[in-house]
Write a protein that holds these residues in place. Structure first.
Motif, PDB file in Angstrom:
ATOM      1  N   LYS A  64      37.122  52.890  41.625  1.00 14.97           N
ATOM      2  CA  LYS A  64      36.410  52.415  42.632  1.00 14.97           C
ATOM      3  C   LYS A  64      36.013  50.939  42.317  1.00 14.97           C
ATOM      4  CE  LYS A  64      32.575  52.282  46.016  1.00 14.97           C
ATOM      5  NZ  LYS A  64      31.504  52.879  46.356  1.00 14.97           N
ATOM      6  N   CYS A  65      36.445  49.954  42.946  1.00  8.69           N
ATOM      7  CA  CYS A  65      36.195  48.558  42.686  1.00  8.69           C
ATOM      8  C   CYS A  65      34.864  48.210  43.388  1.00  8.69           C
ATOM      9  CB  CYS A  65      37.297  47.463  43.277  1.00  8.69           C
ATOM     10  SG  CYS A  65      36.949  45.776  43.386  1.00  8.69           S
ATOM     11  N   GLU A  66      33.868  47.685  42.553  1.00  8.11           N
ATOM     12  CA  GLU A  66      32.689  47.255  42.833  1.00  8.11           C
ATOM     13  C   GLU A  66      32.567  46.003  43.829  1.00  8.11           C
ATOM     14  OE1 GLU A  66      29.946  49.410  42.525  1.00  8.11           O
ATOM     15  OE2 GLU A  66      31.255  50.809  41.519  1.00  8.11           O
ATOM     16  N   SER A  67      33.567  45.404  43.949  1.00 11.11           N
ATOM     17  CA  SER A  67      33.717  44.154  44.723  1.00 11.11           C
ATOM     18  C   SER A  67      34.057  44.445  46.217  1.00 11.11           C
ATOM     19  CB  SER A  67      34.640  43.183  44.005  1.00 11.11           C
ATOM     20  OG  SER A  67      34.561  41.937  44.650  1.00 11.11           O
ATOM     21  N   CYS A  68      35.374  45.155  46.249  1.00 12.75           N
ATOM     22  CA  CYS A  68      36.118  45.180  47.478  1.00 12.75           C
ATOM     23  C   CYS A  68      36.015  46.673  48.036  1.00 12.75           C
ATOM     24  CB  CYS A  68      37.381  44.801  47.460  1.00 12.75           C
ATOM     25  SG  CYS A  68      38.537  45.796  46.338  1.00 12.75           S
ATOM     26  N   HIS A  69      35.501  47.392  47.137  1.00 11.11           N
ATOM     27  CA  HIS A  69      35.139  48.740  47.387  1.00 11.11           C
ATOM     28  C   HIS A  69      36.417  49.669  48.106  1.00 11.11           C
ATOM     29  CE1 HIS A  69      31.182  48.254  47.287  1.00 11.11           C
ATOM     30  NE2 HIS A  69      31.229  47.145  48.104  1.00 11.11           N
ATOM     31  N   LYS A  70      37.488  49.397  47.238  1.00 10.27           N
ATOM     32  CA  LYS A  70      38.897  50.085  47.495  1.00 10.27           C
ATOM     33  C   LYS A  70      38.997  51.007  46.090  1.00 10.27           C
ATOM     34  CE  LYS A  70      40.963  46.844  50.818  1.00 10.27           C
ATOM     35  NZ  LYS A  70      42.068  46.348  51.032  1.00 10.27           N
ATOM     36  N   PHE A  71      39.922  51.710  46.184  1.00  7.59           N
ATOM     37  CA  PHE A  71      40.261  52.675  44.933  1.00  7.59           C
ATOM     38  C   PHE A  71      41.643  52.339  44.318  1.00  7.59           C
ATOM     39  CE2 PHE A  71      37.005  54.686  47.228  1.00  7.59           C
ATOM     40  CZ  PHE A  71      36.111  55.285  46.311  1.00  7.59           C
ATOM     41  N   TYR A  72      41.519  52.210  43.156  1.00  8.80           N
ATOM     42  CA  TYR A  72      42.917  51.899  42.429  1.00  8.80           C
ATOM     43  C   TYR A  72      43.020  52.772  41.160  1.00  8.80           C
ATOM     44  CZ  TYR A  72      42.193  47.626  45.033  1.00  8.80           C
ATOM     45  OH  TYR A  72      42.265  46.790  46.229  1.00  8.80           O
ATOM     46  N   SER A  85      39.779  46.654  35.915  1.00  7.44           N
ATOM     47  CA  SER A  85      39.181  46.268  35.154  1.00  7.44           C
ATOM     48  C   SER A  85      37.952  46.846  34.656  1.00  7.44           C
ATOM     49  CB  SER A  85      39.177  44.792  35.091  1.00  7.44           C
ATOM     50  OG  SER A  85      38.276  44.347  34.092  1.00  7.44           O
ATOM     51  N   PHE A  86      37.838  47.679  33.345  1.00 13.11           N
ATOM     52  CA  PHE A  86      36.481  48.490  33.226  1.00 13.11           C
ATOM     53  C   PHE A  86      35.611  47.378  32.698  1.00 13.11           C
ATOM     54  CE2 PHE A  86      39.757  51.411  32.038  1.00 13.11           C
ATOM     55  CZ  PHE A  86      39.364  52.549  32.777  1.00 13.11           C
ATOM     56  N   PHE A  87      35.928  46.037  32.339  1.00 16.65           N
ATOM     57  CA  PHE A  87      34.822  45.229  31.766  1.00 16.65           C
ATOM     58  C   PHE A  87      34.150  44.784  33.059  1.00 16.65           C
ATOM     59  CE2 PHE A  87      33.771  40.718  30.770  1.00 16.65           C
ATOM     60  CZ  PHE A  87      32.908  40.980  29.941  1.00 16.65           C
ATOM     61  N   ASP A  88      34.819  44.458  34.057  1.00 16.21           N
ATOM     62  CA  ASP A  88      34.510  43.768  35.322  1.00 16.21           C
ATOM     63  C   ASP A  88      33.893  44.883  36.374  1.00 16.21           C
ATOM     64  OD1 ASP A  88      34.614  40.961  34.423  1.00 16.21           O
ATOM     65  OD2 ASP A  88      36.684  41.342  34.711  1.00 16.21           O
ATOM     66  N   GLU A  89      34.251  45.879  36.267  1.00 17.59           N
ATOM     67  CA  GLU A  89      34.180  47.235  37.197  1.00 17.59           C
ATOM     68  C   GLU A  89      34.611  46.799  38.502  1.00 17.59           C
ATOM     69  OE1 GLU A  89      30.270  48.310  37.039  1.00 17.59           O
ATOM     70  OE2 GLU A  89      30.459  49.629  35.308  1.00 17.59           O
ATOM     71  N   LYS A  90      35.994  46.040  38.538  1.00 19.32           N
ATOM     72  CA  LYS A  90      36.351  45.464  39.698  1.00 19.32           C
ATOM     73  C   LYS A  90      38.067  45.704  39.466  1.00 19.32           C
ATOM     74  CE  LYS A  90      33.548  41.573  40.403  1.00 19.32           C
ATOM     75  NZ  LYS A  90      33.599  40.062  40.601  1.00 19.32           N
ATOM     76  N   ILE A 146      42.099  44.181  39.506  1.00 18.46           N
ATOM     77  CA  ILE A 146      42.684  43.084  39.104  1.00 18.46           C
ATOM     78  C   ILE A 146      42.661  42.011  40.079  1.00 18.46           C
ATOM     79  CG2 ILE A 146      43.608  44.371  36.984  1.00 18.46           C
ATOM     80  CD1 ILE A 146      46.158  44.191  38.665  1.00 18.46           C
ATOM     81  N   TYR A 147      42.686  42.613  41.239  1.00 23.11           N
ATOM     82  CA  TYR A 147      42.903  41.729  42.339  1.00 23.11           C
ATOM     83  C   TYR A 147      41.677  40.907  42.646  1.00 23.11           C
ATOM     84  CZ  TYR A 147      46.784  44.865  42.781  1.00 23.11           C
ATOM     85  OH  TYR A 147      47.701  45.624  42.522  1.00 23.11           O
ATOM     86  N   CYS A 148      40.606  41.519  42.560  1.00 20.18           N
ATOM     87  CA  CYS A 148      39.180  40.901  42.866  1.00 20.18           C
ATOM     88  C   CYS A 148      38.865  39.943  41.674  1.00 20.18           C
ATOM     89  CB  CYS A 148      38.156  41.907  42.891  1.00 20.18           C
ATOM     90  SG  CYS A 148      38.228  42.574  44.486  1.00 20.18           S
ATOM     91  N   CYS A 149      39.221  40.324  40.527  1.00 21.87           N
ATOM     92  CA  CYS A 149      39.137  39.575  39.147  1.00 21.87           C
ATOM     93  C   CYS A 149      39.994  38.377  39.277  1.00 21.87           C
ATOM     94  CB  CYS A 149      39.583  40.472  37.879  1.00 21.87           C
ATOM     95  SG  CYS A 149      38.498  41.597  37.620  1.00 21.87           S
ATOM     96  N   ASP A 150      41.030  38.418  39.665  1.00 19.23           N
ATOM     97  CA  ASP A 150      41.987  37.040  39.888  1.00 19.23           C
ATOM     98  C   ASP A 150      41.362  36.271  40.745  1.00 19.23           C
ATOM     99  OD1 ASP A 150      43.927  38.171  38.178  1.00 19.23           O
ATOM    100  OD2 ASP A 150      45.383  38.930  39.619  1.00 19.23           O
ATOM    101  N   VAL A 151      40.715  36.746  41.961  1.00 18.62           N
ATOM    102  CA  VAL A 151      40.195  35.918  42.961  1.00 18.62           C
ATOM    103  C   VAL A 151      38.948  35.197  42.231  1.00 18.62           C
ATOM    104  CG1 VAL A 151      38.921  35.755  44.926  1.00 18.62           C
ATOM    105  CG2 VAL A 151      41.143  37.196  44.805  1.00 18.62           C
TER     106      VAL A 151
END
Length: 85
Positions: free
Chosen positions: A51-59, A65-70, A72-77
């Motif tokens: 679960k992405c902690e930013s957009c709340h979708k699942f991947y 990205s385990f480091f960011d808990e997001k 990769i799409y939110c990390c890129d933004v």
């Protein structure tokens, strides 16, 4: 939609066409009397569903990205936003 097991849940959560993943996730946790945090851990360890902690979708693993808990799409933004300053 009747989700009978965690494998089906993980598959449905990672489905890009499903717009109600958070509701589905919460309903499954409630129905099966599992804490949401615990359900997240089980899905990530056993079913490649994060679960992405930013957009709340699942991947899957490759999109997370385990480091960011997001995802990769939110990390890129986030990276693009920082570069603008």
């Amino acid at each position: 939609m009747d989700i009978e097991n965690l494998e089906e849940l993980a598959k449905e959560l990672k489905n890009d066409e499903n717009s109600t993943v958070i509701a589905l996730f919460e309903e499954y946790a409630k129905t099966h009397n599992i804490k949401e945090e615990e359900l997240e851990q089980i899905l990530s360890k056993k079913h490649d569903c994060f679960k992405c902690e930013s957009c709340h979708k699942f991947y899957c693993y490759d999109e997370y990205s385990f480091f960011d808990e997001k995802c990769i799409y939110c990390c890129d933004v986030d990276s693009e936003d920082e570069e603008e300053f």
